[in-house]
Design an enzyme around this catalytic site. Structure first.
Site, mmCIF file in Angstrom:
data_model
loop_
_atom_site.group_PDB
_atom_site.id
_atom_site.type_symbol
_atom_site.label_atom_id
_atom_site.label_comp_id
_atom_site.label_asym_id
_atom_site.label_seq_id
_atom_site.Cartn_x
_atom_site.Cartn_y
_atom_site.Cartn_z
ATOM 1 C CD GLU A 34 -2.997 -1.132 2.188
ATOM 2 O OE1 GLU A 34 -2.746 -0.510 3.141
ATOM 3 O OE2 GLU A 34 -4.218 -1.569 2.094
ATOM 4 C CD GLU A 40 -3.635 -5.866 2.421
ATOM 5 O OE1 GLU A 40 -4.550 -5.557 3.338
ATOM 6 O OE2 GLU A 40 -2.515 -5.687 2.651
HETATM 7 C C1 BGP Z 1 -4.637 -2.743 4.863
HETATM 8 C C2 BGP Z 1 -2.897 -3.394 5.281
HETATM 9 C C3 BGP Z 1 -3.165 -4.486 6.033
HETATM 10 C C4 BGP Z 1 -4.374 -4.914 7.077
HETATM 11 C C5 BGP Z 1 -5.568 -4.311 6.275
HETATM 12 C C6 BGP Z 1 -6.715 -4.325 7.336
HETATM 13 O O1 BGP Z 1 -4.286 -1.398 4.915
HETATM 14 O O2 BGP Z 1 -2.290 -3.372 4.272
HETATM 15 O O3 BGP Z 1 -1.918 -4.492 6.964
HETATM 16 O O4 BGP Z 1 -4.133 -4.662 8.303
HETATM 17 O O5 BGP Z 1 -5.626 -3.104 5.874
HETATM 18 O O6 BGP Z 1 -6.722 -3.353 7.946
HETATM 19 P P1 BGP Z 1 -7.166 -3.509 9.879
HETATM 20 O O7 BGP Z 1 -5.969 -4.405 10.295
HETATM 21 O O8 BGP Z 1 -6.714 -2.216 10.214
HETATM 22 O O9 BGP Z 1 -8.376 -3.912 9.978
#
Ligand code: BGP
Length: 496
Positions: free
Chosen positions: A203, A393
């Site tokens: 990201e 993701e």
């Molecule tokens: C993205 C990241 C991840 C992950 C995901 C979910 O931004 O790349 O590392 O954590 O989001 O977010 P969260 O864990 O805050 O729910």
């Protein structure tokens, strides 16, 4: 035709900072996440620090979308009396064999994970990598290969070394490029034959919303962010160059936090607002990494703001010559904007805050789920770059409940996945978008990046651990585990 090709890379995704643990084992150095406390939806995570000269200690809140102000001379460090979720995370470090066996049982063809940079170079300046760190990932890749699971490896996923931040001021310093490329070249050489797919910066555009764990620039300005972005682009291109020189099998992708942005109304002002937002906070990063060229809208913005990048002679040639081979992205939902007076950022989501969309539902953390987001995202990004895409993701955080008989009934997750995978299928089988694979985020429960909680769970596998690190770390299969397994076995045909 209603199936995905049998070569489609189905799997799950994780990151060392939220999953691996073993923060002080095997010679690993400290990352910024290791000095970041737990938090919640309403209580921000904090970075702890000490001022060596005075001995004063304290914490500074991690603010999304804003900068953090640390007192003069403060050094991020671990303090007694706080809980740091990354230290143990969900302990992949000691559970990797068991976890990989569970992934194999679901039929995973790929597994996305990250290498923690300071596990390989605890001493950033050293020319000798940490053999124990290298050996750990060797063992993990061997275990994956044993089951025919293709590793998909992120080289930087919020694992920014504290030393990089404190000695150099993070990625605004050009020295970060050399240090990072030394690390990436080391692992590219070491894991030749074991890994094919690499991602450079997770990201990369998250530097717009959260700087401490991405570019390590505390109290960033537009200028330091611009400089840090240039340095990450360069480091990514030099990594692509090295990868292609080391192995013709290697493919290196970029990784963008992406979500379709909607205008609330057909007011042209709303439409323009959304277009500019998408360019500035999202597509600028992929425009550079996929086309090798800085877009005019960004150069003009720099000019308006009086930002002049400090560059060396070949920088733009390197960026132009070595763009990424494919594009990967995260996509959890969409975001809605309006320019109208009543605008309030009351809709939640990954980093960027928009307005609640009345057509969508949200989870307990306010993240809106959008059944069409993947189809829209895939079409938008393929139309723009004409290169293969990879969804690395997607998923839904939920406070899952482990029943007395050790089952977890996560029908909401199955519904979410069914809708999202259906939209992805339409993009591939109806619209013809070339998609390499799909890895659901947090396939085995792990720590939330945003809140540091355990209870915001994403996995197919429940891990017994609470928000303060209490629990047996035992693994339990949720209902979605069986659903995903059945879905993969049918190559995406069976979504019931
Ligand atoms: C993205 C990241 C991840 C992950 C995901 C979910 O931004 O790349 O590392 O954590 O989001 O977010 P969260 O864990 O805050 O729910």
């Amino acid at each position: 035709m209603s199936k995905f090709p049998s070569t489609f890379l189905w799997g799950g995704a994780t990151a060392a900072n939220q999953y691996e643990g073993g923060f002080n084992e095997g010679g690993k150095g400290l990352t910024m996440i290791d000095v970041t406390t737990n938090g919640s939806h309403t209580n921000p995570r904090k970075i702890s620090w000490r001022i060596p000269q005075t001995g004063e200690t304290g914490v500074t809140e991690m603010v999304f979308g804003g900068n953090m102000v640390f007192p003069e001379g403060a050094q991020p460090c671990v303090l007694d009396g706080y809980y740091y979720p990354s230290h143990k995370a969900t302990d992949f470090y000691h559970h990797y064999k068991e976890d990989i066996a569970l992934m194999a049982e679901m039929g995973f063809r790929t597994f996305r994970m990250s290498i923690s940079w300071p596990r390989i170079f605890p001493d950033l300046e050293s020319d000798t990598p940490n053999e124990e760190g290298l050996k750990f990932y060797d063992d993990v890749f061997d275990e994956l290969n044993k089951y025919g699971i293709e590793p998909l490896v992120t080289l930087a996923h919020f694992e920014i070394p504290v030393d990089l931040v404190m000695k150099y001021g993070g990625w605004q310093n050009r020295k970060a490029v050399d240090l990072f490329v030394k690390y990436t070249t080391t692992v590219l050489n070491r894991y030749k034959g074991k890994v094919k797919y690499w991602l450079t910066f997770n990201e990369i555009n998250m530097m717009e919303f959260m700087q401490s764990s991405t570019i390590g620039v505390l109290n960033a300005t537009d200028e330091s962010k611009a400089q840090a972005a240039l340095h990450q682009f360069l480091a990514s291109s030099l990594t692509v160059k090295a990868a292609h020189e080391i192995s013709s099998d290697y493919q290196v992708g970029m990784m963008l936090c992406y979500m379709p942005l909607y205008a609330e109304t057909c007011d042209p002002a709303d439409q323009l607002f959304v277009l500019k937002k998408a360019q500035e906070q999202f597509l600028f990063y992929s425009d550079v990494q996929m086309t090798g060229k800085y877009p005019n809208y960004k150069l003009m913005e720099y000019e308006r703001k009086g930002i002049s990048l400090k560059t060396e002679a070949d920088d733009f040639d390197i960026i132009a010559k070595y763009p990424c081979d494919f594009m990967s992205f995260s996509c959890y939902g969409s975001t809605t904007f309006t320019t109208h007076d009543d605008f309030v950022a009351n809709g939640g989501g990954n980093g960027i805050m928009g307005k609640k969309n009345p057509y969508l539902e949200a989870n307990a953390w306010g993240w809106e789920t959008d059944p069409q987001c993947l189809r829209i995202a895939l079409n938008t990004l393929y139309d723009r770059y004409h290169k293969p895409l990879f969804i690395v993701e997607n998923g839904i955080g939920w406070a899952d409940v482990l029943e007395e008989d050790n089952t977890v009934h996560d029908s909401y997750r199955i519904d979410y996945l069914r809708q999202n995978i259906r939209a992805m299928k339409d993009a591939v089988l109806i619209d013809g978008v070339p998609l390499m694979g799909y890895t659901m985020w947090g396939c085995i429960d792990l720590v939330s990046a945003g809140t540091g909680e355990m209870k915001k769970r994403y996995g197919f596998v429940y891990v017994d651990m609470d928000d303060l690190g209490n629990g047996s770390l035992k693994r339990y299969k949720k209902d979605s585990f069986y659903w995903y397994k059945k879905m993969i076995a049918s190559d995406g045909e069976d979504l019931d």
